[in-house]
Write a protein that holds these residues in place. Sequence first.
Motif, mmCIF file in Angstrom:
data_model
loop_
_atom_site.group_PDB
_atom_site.id
_atom_site.type_symbol
_atom_site.label_atom_id
_atom_site.label_comp_id
_atom_site.label_asym_id
_atom_site.label_seq_id
_atom_site.Cartn_x
_atom_site.Cartn_y
_atom_site.Cartn_z
ATOM 1 N N MET A 1 0.839 -1.188 0.000
ATOM 2 C CA MET A 1 0.000 0.000 0.000
ATOM 3 C C MET A 1 0.879 1.243 0.000
ATOM 4 S SD MET A 1 -3.229 0.751 2.461
ATOM 5 C CE MET A 1 -4.188 -0.584 1.766
ATOM 6 N N SER A 2 0.490 2.219 -0.747
ATOM 7 C CA SER A 2 1.315 3.423 -0.863
ATOM 8 C C SER A 2 1.204 4.284 0.385
ATOM 9 C CB SER A 2 0.890 4.234 -2.081
ATOM 10 O OG SER A 2 -0.321 4.912 -1.797
ATOM 11 N N ASN A 3 2.188 5.151 0.556
ATOM 12 C CA ASN A 3 2.177 6.086 1.670
ATOM 13 C C ASN A 3 0.967 7.018 1.578
ATOM 14 O OD1 ASN A 3 3.589 6.620 4.031
ATOM 15 N ND2 ASN A 3 4.630 8.366 3.150
ATOM 16 N N ALA A 6 -1.957 5.444 3.133
ATOM 17 C CA ALA A 6 -1.826 5.456 4.591
ATOM 18 C C ALA A 6 -2.227 6.820 5.147
ATOM 19 C CB ALA A 6 -0.390 5.112 4.997
ATOM 20 N N ILE A 7 -1.765 7.882 4.494
ATOM 21 C CA ILE A 7 -2.069 9.242 4.952
ATOM 22 C C ILE A 7 -3.572 9.510 4.916
ATOM 23 C CG2 ILE A 7 -1.841 11.672 4.278
ATOM 24 C CD1 ILE A 7 1.115 10.897 3.502
ATOM 25 N N VAL A 8 -4.217 9.146 3.824
ATOM 26 C CA VAL A 8 -5.662 9.355 3.700
ATOM 27 C C VAL A 8 -6.397 8.524 4.749
ATOM 28 C CG1 VAL A 8 -7.666 9.002 2.192
ATOM 29 C CG2 VAL A 8 -5.560 10.022 1.278
ATOM 30 N N ASP A 9 -5.992 7.286 4.935
ATOM 31 C CA ASP A 9 -6.630 6.394 5.898
ATOM 32 C C ASP A 9 -6.490 6.949 7.319
ATOM 33 O OD1 ASP A 9 -8.066 4.177 6.635
ATOM 34 O OD2 ASP A 9 -6.398 2.766 6.435
ATOM 35 N N ILE A 10 -5.295 7.400 7.671
ATOM 36 C CA ILE A 10 -5.046 7.943 9.008
ATOM 37 C C ILE A 10 -5.897 9.195 9.240
ATOM 38 C CG2 ILE A 10 -3.302 9.128 10.425
ATOM 39 C CD1 ILE A 10 -1.257 7.102 9.115
ATOM 40 N N ALA A 63 -8.477 3.036 17.672
ATOM 41 C CA ALA A 63 -8.656 3.104 16.218
ATOM 42 C C ALA A 63 -7.380 3.590 15.538
ATOM 43 C CB ALA A 63 -9.827 4.014 15.868
ATOM 44 N N MET A 64 -6.721 4.590 16.123
ATOM 45 C CA MET A 64 -5.504 5.129 15.516
ATOM 46 C C MET A 64 -4.371 4.109 15.577
ATOM 47 S SD MET A 64 -6.648 7.875 14.318
ATOM 48 C CE MET A 64 -5.103 8.313 13.538
ATOM 49 N N ALA A 65 -4.247 3.397 16.685
ATOM 50 C CA ALA A 65 -3.214 2.362 16.790
ATOM 51 C C ALA A 65 -3.419 1.307 15.704
ATOM 52 C CB ALA A 65 -3.239 1.724 18.182
ATOM 53 N N GLU A 66 -4.676 0.932 15.459
ATOM 54 C CA GLU A 66 -4.986 -0.065 14.427
ATOM 55 C C GLU A 66 -4.607 0.422 13.031
ATOM 56 O OE1 GLU A 66 -8.996 -1.544 14.409
ATOM 57 O OE2 GLU A 66 -8.914 -1.995 16.560
ATOM 58 N N VAL A 67 -4.948 1.675 12.708
ATOM 59 C CA VAL A 67 -4.687 2.174 11.357
ATOM 60 C C VAL A 67 -3.180 2.345 11.124
ATOM 61 C CG1 VAL A 67 -4.947 4.678 11.709
ATOM 62 C CG2 VAL A 67 -5.609 3.675 9.554
ATOM 63 N N PHE A 68 -2.434 2.764 12.144
ATOM 64 C CA PHE A 68 -0.980 2.855 11.990
ATOM 65 C C PHE A 68 -0.374 1.465 11.796
ATOM 66 C CE2 PHE A 68 -1.345 7.219 13.344
ATOM 67 C CZ PHE A 68 -0.212 7.832 12.821
ATOM 68 N N ALA A 69 -0.839 0.479 12.574
ATOM 69 C CA ALA A 69 -0.326 -0.888 12.455
ATOM 70 C C ALA A 69 -0.645 -1.468 11.080
ATOM 71 C CB ALA A 69 -0.917 -1.766 13.556
ATOM 72 N N LYS A 70 -1.843 -1.188 10.574
ATOM 73 C CA LYS A 70 -2.268 -1.689 9.263
ATOM 74 C C LYS A 70 -1.304 -1.241 8.163
ATOM 75 C CE LYS A 70 -5.945 -0.184 6.524
ATOM 76 N NZ LYS A 70 -7.356 0.210 6.396
ATOM 77 N N HIS A 71 -0.731 -0.045 8.327
ATOM 78 C CA HIS A 71 0.180 0.504 7.319
ATOM 79 C C HIS A 71 1.648 0.337 7.721
ATOM 80 C CE1 HIS A 71 -3.060 2.100 4.893
ATOM 81 N NE2 HIS A 71 -3.620 2.549 5.996
ATOM 82 N N ASN A 72 1.887 -0.528 8.717
ATOM 83 C CA ASN A 72 3.255 -0.824 9.177
ATOM 84 C C ASN A 72 4.032 0.427 9.580
ATOM 85 O OD1 ASN A 72 3.028 -3.655 8.754
ATOM 86 N ND2 ASN A 72 3.240 -3.279 6.577
#
Length: 80
Positions: A1-3, A6-10, A63-72
Amino acid sequence: MSNNAAIVDISQTANKFRSSIVLQAENKYIDVKSILGLFTTLVGGHSYELHVHGPDADEAKGAMAEVFAKHNLNVTVVTE
């Protein structure tokens, strides 16, 4: 997944909460609800600290911990 993804998801995840969610990267503090701020700060290989304060902080932290982990992305959620 692109950076970019990740930014949009976060940012989208952060905007679901009323709490203040701030990412600390070295000596910079960025509001994660700001996509522009994330673009200039979020680069791979760094470790970050996430500061969450507000009425729904507990839910936001999870929720934030999950989204950061999802994007490594390495993030430590700071608990005061």
